[in-house]
Design a protein around this motif. Structure first.
Motif, PDB file in Angstrom:
ATOM      1  N   LYS A 148      29.536 -26.195 102.555  1.00  0.00           N
ATOM      2  CA  LYS A 148      30.829 -26.828 102.783  1.00  0.00           C
ATOM      3  C   LYS A 148      31.356 -26.458 104.167  1.00  0.00           C
ATOM      4  O   LYS A 148      31.263 -25.308 104.596  1.00  0.00           O
ATOM      5  CB  LYS A 148      31.831 -26.399 101.712  1.00  0.00           C
ATOM      6  CG  LYS A 148      31.630 -27.085 100.366  1.00  0.00           C
ATOM      7  CD  LYS A 148      32.761 -26.751  99.414  1.00  0.00           C
ATOM      8  CE  LYS A 148      32.595 -27.507  98.092  1.00  0.00           C
ATOM      9  NZ  LYS A 148      33.699 -27.220  97.158  1.00  0.00           N
ATOM     10  N   THR A 150      34.658 -26.898 106.960  1.00  0.00           N
ATOM     11  CA  THR A 150      36.070 -27.242 107.124  1.00  0.00           C
ATOM     12  C   THR A 150      36.263 -27.879 108.494  1.00  0.00           C
ATOM     13  O   THR A 150      35.794 -27.356 109.513  1.00  0.00           O
ATOM     14  CB  THR A 150      36.960 -25.990 106.998  1.00  0.00           C
ATOM     15  OG1 THR A 150      36.761 -25.430 105.693  1.00  0.00           O
ATOM     16  CG2 THR A 150      38.422 -26.345 107.167  1.00  0.00           C
ATOM     17  N   ARG A 176      40.880 -37.832 101.663  1.00  0.00           N
ATOM     18  CA  ARG A 176      41.012 -37.017 100.444  1.00  0.00           C
ATOM     19  C   ARG A 176      39.796 -37.172  99.538  1.00  0.00           C
ATOM     20  O   ARG A 176      39.423 -36.250  98.810  1.00  0.00           O
ATOM     21  CB  ARG A 176      42.295 -37.391  99.702  1.00  0.00           C
ATOM     22  CG  ARG A 176      43.582 -36.962 100.409  1.00  0.00           C
ATOM     23  CD  ARG A 176      44.797 -37.156  99.517  1.00  0.00           C
ATOM     24  NE  ARG A 176      46.027 -36.755 100.194  1.00  0.00           N
ATOM     25  CZ  ARG A 176      46.838 -37.582 100.829  1.00  0.00           C
ATOM     26  NH1 ARG A 176      46.553 -38.879 100.879  1.00  0.00           N
ATOM     27  NH2 ARG A 176      47.933 -37.129 101.409  1.00  0.00           N
ATOM     28  N   LEU A 178      36.855 -37.310 100.413  1.00  0.00           N
ATOM     29  CA  LEU A 178      35.714 -36.562 100.943  1.00  0.00           C
ATOM     30  C   LEU A 178      35.713 -35.098 100.511  1.00  0.00           C
ATOM     31  O   LEU A 178      34.686 -34.426 100.609  1.00  0.00           O
ATOM     32  CB  LEU A 178      35.699 -36.648 102.476  1.00  0.00           C
ATOM     33  CG  LEU A 178      35.518 -38.039 103.085  1.00  0.00           C
ATOM     34  CD1 LEU A 178      35.537 -37.959 104.601  1.00  0.00           C
ATOM     35  CD2 LEU A 178      34.224 -38.687 102.606  1.00  0.00           C
ATOM     36  N   GLY A 179      36.874 -34.561 100.100  1.00  0.00           N
ATOM     37  CA  GLY A 179      36.929 -33.159  99.694  1.00  0.00           C
ATOM     38  C   GLY A 179      38.349 -32.639  99.660  1.00  0.00           C
ATOM     39  O   GLY A 179      39.321 -33.409  99.637  1.00  0.00           O
ATOM     40  N   GLU A 180      38.486 -31.286  99.649  1.00  0.00           N
ATOM     41  CA  GLU A 180      39.800 -30.664  99.634  1.00  0.00           C
ATOM     42  C   GLU A 180      40.507 -30.954 100.958  1.00  0.00           C
ATOM     43  O   GLU A 180      39.955 -30.700 102.028  1.00  0.00           O
ATOM     44  CB  GLU A 180      39.666 -29.160  99.414  1.00  0.00           C
ATOM     45  CG  GLU A 180      38.967 -28.790  98.106  1.00  0.00           C
ATOM     46  CD  GLU A 180      38.723 -27.295  98.000  1.00  0.00           C
ATOM     47  OE1 GLU A 180      39.257 -26.554  98.849  1.00  0.00           O
ATOM     48  OE2 GLU A 180      37.997 -26.884  97.079  1.00  0.00           O
ATOM     49  N   CYS A 181      41.733 -31.439 100.860  1.00  0.00           N
ATOM     50  CA  CYS A 181      42.374 -31.975 102.045  1.00  0.00           C
ATOM     51  C   CYS A 181      43.856 -31.622 102.063  1.00  0.00           C
ATOM     52  O   CYS A 181      44.544 -31.739 101.036  1.00  0.00           O
ATOM     53  CB  CYS A 181      42.184 -33.492 102.067  1.00  0.00           C
ATOM     54  SG  CYS A 181      42.771 -34.295 103.551  1.00  0.00           S
ATOM     55  N   THR A 210      38.055 -29.764 103.857  1.00  0.00           N
ATOM     56  CA  THR A 210      36.895 -28.959 103.475  1.00  0.00           C
ATOM     57  C   THR A 210      35.984 -29.830 102.619  1.00  0.00           C
ATOM     58  O   THR A 210      36.383 -30.284 101.541  1.00  0.00           O
ATOM     59  CB  THR A 210      37.325 -27.713 102.691  1.00  0.00           C
ATOM     60  OG1 THR A 210      38.224 -26.936 103.490  1.00  0.00           O
ATOM     61  CG2 THR A 210      36.117 -26.868 102.324  1.00  0.00           C
ATOM     62  N   SER A 211      34.784 -30.075 103.108  1.00  0.00           N
ATOM     63  CA  SER A 211      33.923 -31.067 102.455  1.00  0.00           C
ATOM     64  C   SER A 211      32.460 -30.732 102.665  1.00  0.00           C
ATOM     65  O   SER A 211      32.092 -30.008 103.605  1.00  0.00           O
ATOM     66  CB  SER A 211      34.226 -32.460 103.017  1.00  0.00           C
ATOM     67  OG  SER A 211      33.326 -33.416 102.527  1.00  0.00           O
ATOM     68  N   GLU A 212      31.632 -31.262 101.765  1.00  0.00           N
ATOM     69  CA  GLU A 212      30.184 -31.160 101.920  1.00  0.00           C
ATOM     70  C   GLU A 212      29.643 -32.232 102.864  1.00  0.00           C
ATOM     71  O   GLU A 212      28.483 -32.192 103.249  1.00  0.00           O
ATOM     72  CB  GLU A 212      29.505 -31.290 100.558  1.00  0.00           C
ATOM     73  CG  GLU A 212      29.922 -30.238  99.548  1.00  0.00           C
ATOM     74  CD  GLU A 212      29.325 -30.500  98.177  1.00  0.00           C
ATOM     75  OE1 GLU A 212      28.430 -31.386  98.108  1.00  0.00           O
ATOM     76  OE2 GLU A 212      29.725 -29.854  97.201  1.00  0.00           O
ATOM     77  N   GLN A 213      30.498 -33.216 103.199  1.00  0.00           N
ATOM     78  CA  GLN A 213      30.059 -34.325 104.041  1.00  0.00           C
ATOM     79  C   GLN A 213      29.953 -33.884 105.497  1.00  0.00           C
ATOM     80  O   GLN A 213      30.614 -32.932 105.927  1.00  0.00           O
ATOM     81  CB  GLN A 213      31.045 -35.495 103.929  1.00  0.00           C
ATOM     82  CG  GLN A 213      31.247 -36.014 102.520  1.00  0.00           C
ATOM     83  CD  GLN A 213      30.004 -36.689 101.982  1.00  0.00           C
ATOM     84  OE1 GLN A 213      29.199 -37.213 102.748  1.00  0.00           O
ATOM     85  NE2 GLN A 213      29.831 -36.673 100.669  1.00  0.00           N
TER      86      GLN A 213
END
Length: 681
Positions: A148, A150, A176, A178-181, A210-213
């Motif tokens: 992950k 950020t 949002r 895509l992950g924690e935002c 914060t994302s895995e993308q």
């Protein structure tokens, strides 16, 4: 004031998007490893999906999503681009066009079949992760958690973005997903209330994600507005990422200054740059400048404007005639000025109606691609002279005839790869589409390097069909022109491509309706070339006004080479031959007075107007050359449609009607007369 239908605007833009997707797919066929082409097709599919969802075309958006996903996997290197994938998406693109044109129609199970074909093309690898052992999946999850990242994303949109249909809240929602935002808005650029325009956007955003993308997923969120916005994406380290989220959550209720004091090292201080508003205006200005370069105007408005210009030219002709008969100097001066202005307006209007033939030629890339797969032949399409411009009406009418000619070249002309190799040719056959301007005409040619036209089969078919008598003498040109006869076909069997004898008849009728002509050249074993000679415009032309007997006629000025005087002695001396010596060459001429049966005596000083089409020349004997004339072309009535000598009519300044001579027909008649005289003499 008329308002544009948003759905109609979407359909127009969707058609352009689909054309761009098709062009990218066809280019990708020859360069399967070209990442730029893959990205271009992906962006086109992404744009079409988003626009379709915005305008309520849900079926289109849902179907396009699958094609977009397939190309996204290609883009990420998970699946290789193959010719099968390109063919599947091309077929799917046809279904997308149907969903745009008829969103409420029953398309049956076409979509499901195309998606099955698409799934087969990508290899059905989407189910592979599900088969992994449970023990491995836990390890994968742990590894994914460690991967992950950020990101700190700061962006601002042009002030006119909401007026252009961009919703910033939609962009935030996609982030949002895509992950924690966490999101914070910067409102420092909002002007005072009395200077605030409700349609303008003055807010920028600072987002911590914060994302895995990877970075490309963030760029895809802004793919629609990337060219006009300001975007900053920074990767934040792992430790900073761990403390960034609590700080931002606290910032939702605390002043911005408190955030900076509480965590001076964990999150870089967010300082609105003073130049941001000025910089934000620059992309907007650029966007508006780009929009001002091209204005989308419905074709019917151009046609209506063309009609008004035509009526103005007729009125100006009337004014010029009145001024020439008047001794008033001021009236003559005004008449000359209006004549100049109307001429400039006419020229400007004609340029507006002109479009490059590239818009026509681009349609045949897909046709050639599909026919190559259907026939099993290797075909290369070559286009030349794509910048040549023709009246838009001519372009529209030529589409179907060119389809028939291209299909005929591929089916009848080009050999199979095995036959080509056996005859010493390359495996790939070539079909060449070319365009060039010659005077007031544009010549569009379709050429292939195939087997050529079998003249014996053409003659045998013509004799068995009763088109000619057995053994009837014909010139090579006359024999080749037989292929345009209704119902004529030398195909041994009827196929999806040809064999019914309809296509070439359509070509001839359409070209004749455009006041054009068709030339054919064919060499056995080397190929054939069909050339269409078409006038540049069907609206207004420069003409040469002449008098024959008591009638007035217009000769298209673009076909006129020169004018000569024919004395009475020369006229009497050439009665038996109808030839005039022109710079050591004999040019046949036609006496229009005899052709039109005026029943009047010739003038003492007759004139010969030498006209030409291509390399052929003929002289037209007239009684008087009146002068040049801006000719507004009016179509003939149904009663006179079959009169081959005339191609149209125009209204003169005094309200009388003058017929426009068909140059192609008269040149052919003169050449035929010359051939008959040579045989007789």
């Amino acid at each position: 004031m008329s308002t544009l239908d948003p759905v109609a605007v979407f359909r127009t833009e969707a058609a352009e998007c689909l054309e761009a997707i098709e062009a990218g797919l066809l280019d990708l066929t020859h360069q399967l490893d070209n990442k730029d082409l893959v990205d271009a097709v992906f962006r086109g599919l992404h744009t079409l999906k988003g626009s379709g969802a915005m305008f309520g075309f849900e079926a289109l958006a849902a179907f396009t999503h699958h094609c977009e996903t397939a190309f996204d996997r290609v883009r990420k290197g998970e699946v290789a681009a193959t010719s099968e994938l390109v063919a599947a998406v091309l077929a799917a693109q046809d279904h997308m066009r149907a969903l745009v044109d008829q969103p409420d129609a029953d398309h049956g199970d076409t979509g499901h079949k195309l998606l099955a074909q698409l799934q087969a093309a990508v290899g059905g690898k989407e189910a592979a992760p599900a088969a992994a052992p449970a023990a491995v999946s836990a390890t994968v999850r742990d590894a994914a958690a460690k991967k992950k990242t950020t990101w700190r994303i700061r962006f601002s949109l042009p002030a006119n973005s909401m007026a252009n249909g961009t919703n910033p809240l939609g962009l935030l929602d996609e982030l949002r997903d895509l992950g924690e935002c966490t999101v914070r808005a910067n409102t420092s650029a909002i002007p005072p209330l009395d200077a605030l325009a409700p349609t303008e956007l003055h807010i920028s955003w600072d987002v911590t994600l914060t994302s895995e993308q990877d970075r490309s997923a963030i760029d895809d969120v802004f793919i629609f507005v990337l060219d006009d916005m300001e975007l900053s994406v920074e990767e934040i380290g792992g430790q900073a990422a761990a403390t960034a989220a609590p700080v931002e959550e606290k910032a939702a209720t605390a002043p911005v200054a408190a955030v900076s004091a509480a965590s001076p090292t964990s999150v870089p201080e967010f300082r609105p740059v003073e130049a941001v508003p000025a910089k934000r205006e620059a992309p907007a200005a650029i966007s508006q400048a780009k929009a001002a370069e091209n204005v989308r105007v419905p074709a019917e408005r151009l046609d209506e404007l063309m009609d008004r210009v035509g009526e103005l030219v007729i009125a100006q002709s009337r004014l010029s005639q009145l001024a020439s008969a008047s001794a008033d100097i001021a009236l003559r001066s005004v008449s000359e000025e209006i004549e100049r202005l109307s001429g400039e307006l006419r020229d400007t209007m004609m340029v507006l109606r002109m479009v490059p033939v590239a818009t026509l030629f681009s349609r045949f890339r897909r046709l050639v691609h599909d026919l190559a797969r259907e026939t099993g032949k290797v075909i290369e399409l070559v286009t030349e002279g794509e910048s040549t411009e023709v009246d838009k009406t001519v372009i529209e009418r030529l589409a179907d005839p060119l389809v028939h000619l291209v299909r005929n070249s591929i089916d009848h002309g080009l050999e199979t790869p095995a036959d080509r190799l056996a005859s010493g040719k390359t495996e790939a056959g070539t079909v060449t589409l070319s365009a060039r301007q010659a005077g007031g005409e544009v010549i569009i040619s379709i050429k292939d390097d195939g087997r050529g036209i079998n003249r014996e089969r053409v003659r045998a078919k013509a004799e068995s069909s009763g088109l000619i008598q057995p053994g009837q003498p014909l010139s090579d040109s006359e024999l080749l022109q037989l292929i345009f006869a209704p119902g004529f076909s030398t195909a041994a069997a009827i196929t999806n491509l040809s064999g019914r004898g309809v296509g070439m008849d359509v070509v001839k009728k359409t070209v004749e309706a455009l006041r054009g002509a068709i030339d054919i050249v064919s060499l056995p074993g080397q190929g054939s070339e069909v050339s269409l000679r078409i006038p540049l415009t069907l609206a207004i032309i420069d003409g040469l006004l002449v008098r024959v007997g008591s009638g007035r006629y217009v000769i298209p000025l673009s076909a006129v080479e020169e004018c000569l005087e024919l004395s009475l002695e020369e006229d009497l001396r050439s009665r038996g031959r109808s030839f005039i010596s022109l710079r050591d060459s004999l040019v046949p001429f036609l006496r229009l007075r005899d052709l039109f049966r005026t029943g009047t005596k010739p003038d003492v000083h007759q004139k010969v107007v030498v006209i030409s089409t291509g390399t052929e020349r003929v002289g037209l004997v007239v009684d008087q050359i009146i002068g040049d004339h801006q000719t507004v072309i009016k179509s003939m009535s149904k009663l006179h449609n079959n009169v081959a000598t005339f191609s149209g009519a125009t209204i003169l300044g005094d309200g009388s009607v003058a017929l426009i001579l068909d140059v192609g027909h008269l040149v052919a008649a003169g050449q035929q007369q010359e051939a008959q005289l040579r045989v007789a003499g």
